[in-house]
Design an enzyme around this catalytic site. Structure first.
Site, PDB file in Angstrom:
ATOM      1  N   HIS A  43      -6.571   1.760  42.230  1.00 17.24           N
ATOM      2  CA  HIS A  43      -7.697   1.378  41.370  1.00 17.24           C
ATOM      3  C   HIS A  43      -8.231   2.608  40.637  1.00 17.24           C
ATOM      4  CE1 HIS A  43     -11.579  -0.945  40.672  1.00 17.24           C
ATOM      5  NE2 HIS A  43     -11.959   0.311  40.453  1.00 17.24           N
ATOM      6  N   GLU A  44      -8.476   3.673  41.399  1.00 14.60           N
ATOM      7  CA  GLU A  44      -9.008   4.885  40.792  1.00 14.60           C
ATOM      8  C   GLU A  44      -7.981   5.557  39.873  1.00 14.60           C
ATOM      9  OE1 GLU A  44     -12.007   5.263  41.012  1.00 14.60           O
ATOM     10  OE2 GLU A  44     -12.424   3.975  42.719  1.00 14.60           O
TER      11      GLU A  44
ATOM     12  N   HIS B 141      -8.038   3.949  36.457  1.00 12.53           N
ATOM     13  CA  HIS B 141      -9.130   4.459  35.623  1.00 12.53           C
ATOM     14  C   HIS B 141      -8.750   5.811  35.019  1.00 12.53           C
ATOM     15  CE1 HIS B 141     -12.089   1.418  36.434  1.00 12.53           C
ATOM     16  NE2 HIS B 141     -12.198   1.687  37.720  1.00 12.53           N
TER      17      HIS B 141
END
Length: 271
Positions: free
Chosen positions: A60-61, A64
């Site tokens: 997820h990170e 980003h």
């Protein structure tokens, strides 16, 4: 600095961290053990879900950061965000500790996240929106990868059956683990996509708001997530939220019972 040194530095900035490899090893080993019936199935499900949840948080990170890199923020590499190392994130408590605690206590996919994007380096409202949307989209992809094998029947007629409260269930414990972890991914995606200050959903729409609207909302950003979870403690809101999550699971052909029984196995300390 020479060109070769620069290339080597960039390569190190993007080299996958040993920490992430360890998480993948735990995920794969515990998944095999649960499927093969080796060791305590409930503890194996716990390890599989926690490791899988942490892997998804890393991804997820990373999403980003990677989207920000292509958007114009070249500093994410030097910060270690492209190594999938959870220890490099700005806030370990918000990114990993609290999400895992919420999974253990409440079975809710808490949207974590602490990659510091230097937004002033990025031009274009669409780029800003894509950076915010990238993380929740990863959770949706993870949910699909976890739930499709169950819905497609790939784990039907298992040689090892799950046992719940002394009763043998005609279902693989791995299927229950996948169902619970898939539910967590869907809940995290839904929560993160809410247009609430402090969450990715607000980050998607924020670039399109007027300057006055952004300034008015800014003081409330630190409390957005707290407000969401305060609402989730309300029985009616909680029921509506999870009905939505289970409805999405049903689109994959997966009954909510997989998530519910998976959570029961996950909480091995109760058994």
């Amino acid at each position: 600095m020479t060109f070769a040194a620069t290339q080597r530095s960039r390569s190190e900035d993007r080299r996958i961290s040993p920490v992430f490899w360890v998480l993948l090893a735990i995920l794969g080993t515990s998944g095999w053990a649960v499927y093969a019936g080796y060791g305590n199935a409930s503890f194996g499900v716990f390890l599989f879900v926690v490791a899988g949840w942490m892997v998804s948080l890393c991804l997820h990170e990373y999403a980003h950061a990677r989207t920000a890199l292509h958007g114009g923020d070249l500093t994410v590499g030097a910060k270690g965000y492209l190594t999938l190392n959870p220890l490099k994130y700005a806030n370990i408590l918000m990114s990993f500790v609290l999400p895992i605690v919420f999974v253990i206590l409440g079975g809710i996919g808490l949207p974590g996240g602490s990659v510091w994007i230097e937004r002033h380096r990025i031009n274009g409202r669409l780029k800003h929106s894509l950076i915010s949307a990238a993380g929740p989209l990863v959770n949706l992809v993870c949910a699909a990868l976890l739930l499709v094998p169950i819905g497609a029947g790939w784990l039907d007629d298992p040689s090892v059956h799950a046992v719940w409260r002394g009763q043998e269930l005609v279902v693989s414990p791995l299927a229950l683990a996948l169902g619970f972890l898939g539910m967590l991914q869907l809940s995290a995606a839904l929560l993160n996509l809410l247009p609430v200050p402090g969450l990715d959903g607000y980050g998607v729409i924020e670039p399109w708001l007027s300057y006055r609207a952004r300034r008015a909302v800014e003081p409330f950003a630190p409390y957005g997530m707290l407000a969401v979870f305060a609402l989730l403690w309300q029985p009616e809101v909680n029921r509506f939220f999870f009905d939505t999550v289970y409805g999405l699971m049903d689109l994959f052909g997966v009954d909510e019972a997989y998530a519910l029984f998976g959570r029961e196995l996950f909480t091995f300390w109760k058994g």
